[in-house]
Design a protein around this motif. Structure first.
Motif, PDB file in Angstrom:
ATOM      1  N   ALA A  85       5.469  12.188   3.030  1.00  0.00           N
ATOM      2  CA  ALA A  85       4.116  12.340   2.488  1.00  0.00           C
ATOM      3  C   ALA A  85       3.066  11.630   3.341  1.00  0.00           C
ATOM      4  N   ARG A  86       3.527  10.939   4.369  1.00  0.00           N
ATOM      5  CA  ARG A  86       2.636  10.212   5.284  1.00  0.00           C
ATOM      6  C   ARG A  86       1.785   9.173   4.567  1.00  0.00           C
ATOM      7  N   VAL A  87       2.460   8.356   3.802  1.00  0.00           N
ATOM      8  CA  VAL A  87       1.779   7.253   3.119  1.00  0.00           C
ATOM      9  C   VAL A  87       1.225   6.313   4.181  1.00  0.00           C
ATOM     10  N   PRO A  88      -0.032   5.893   4.004  1.00  0.00           N
ATOM     11  CA  PRO A  88      -0.575   4.937   4.973  1.00  0.00           C
ATOM     12  C   PRO A  88       0.191   3.620   4.904  1.00  0.00           C
ATOM     13  N   ASP A  89      -0.131   2.716   5.793  1.00  0.00           N
ATOM     14  CA  ASP A  89       0.549   1.414   5.827  1.00  0.00           C
ATOM     15  C   ASP A  89       0.616   0.809   4.435  1.00  0.00           C
ATOM     16  N   PHE A  90       1.717   0.148   4.158  1.00  0.00           N
ATOM     17  CA  PHE A  90       1.919  -0.472   2.853  1.00  0.00           C
ATOM     18  C   PHE A  90       2.741  -1.744   3.044  1.00  0.00           C
ATOM     19  N   ASP A  91       2.662  -2.597   2.047  1.00  0.00           N
ATOM     20  CA  ASP A  91       3.494  -3.800   2.028  1.00  0.00           C
ATOM     21  C   ASP A  91       4.738  -3.516   1.215  1.00  0.00           C
ATOM     22  N   SER A  92       5.823  -4.175   1.556  1.00  0.00           N
ATOM     23  CA  SER A  92       7.045  -4.118   0.765  1.00  0.00           C
ATOM     24  C   SER A  92       7.240  -5.478   0.107  1.00  0.00           C
ATOM     25  N   VAL A  93       7.578  -5.440  -1.180  1.00  0.00           N
ATOM     26  CA  VAL A  93       7.858  -6.658  -1.926  1.00  0.00           C
ATOM     27  C   VAL A  93       9.216  -6.476  -2.584  1.00  0.00           C
ATOM     28  N   TRP A  94      10.098  -7.445  -2.345  1.00  0.00           N
ATOM     29  CA  TRP A  94      11.432  -7.399  -2.937  1.00  0.00           C
ATOM     30  C   TRP A  94      11.420  -8.209  -4.220  1.00  0.00           C
TER      31      TRP A  94
END
Length: 77
Positions: free
Chosen positions: A24-33
């Motif tokens: 879906a070409r999501v723009p940059d994002f943060d990942s949180v575990w």
């Protein structure tokens, strides 16, 4: 970052969500575990993966496909 993906370590559903997000070409994002955070564990528990728009607080729970994800991304506060 506008978007945050809440996920777990070694989560095959999270891997699938990442593939859909790439499609879906999501723009940059943060990942949180959520694994090592009691508050996040309580909030998200078995819901992960969850994509959150930090600007308006909307959340998209798994399962989602690329079309649903594009609609979520297109909505603006």
């Amino acid at each position: 970052m506008r978007f945050v993906l809440y996920q777990r370590d070694y989560c095959h559903l999270c891997d699938q969500a990442l593939a859909v997000m790439a499609e879906a070409r999501v723009p940059d994002f943060d990942s949180v575990w959520v694994d090592d955070d009691a508050a996040l564990e309580e909030r998200y528990g078995v819901r992960v993966p969850v994509l959150r728009d930090v600007r308006d607080g909307r959340e998209l729970d798994w399962p989602f496909d690329a079309a649903t994800l594009r609609l979520f991304l297109a909505q603006t506060p």
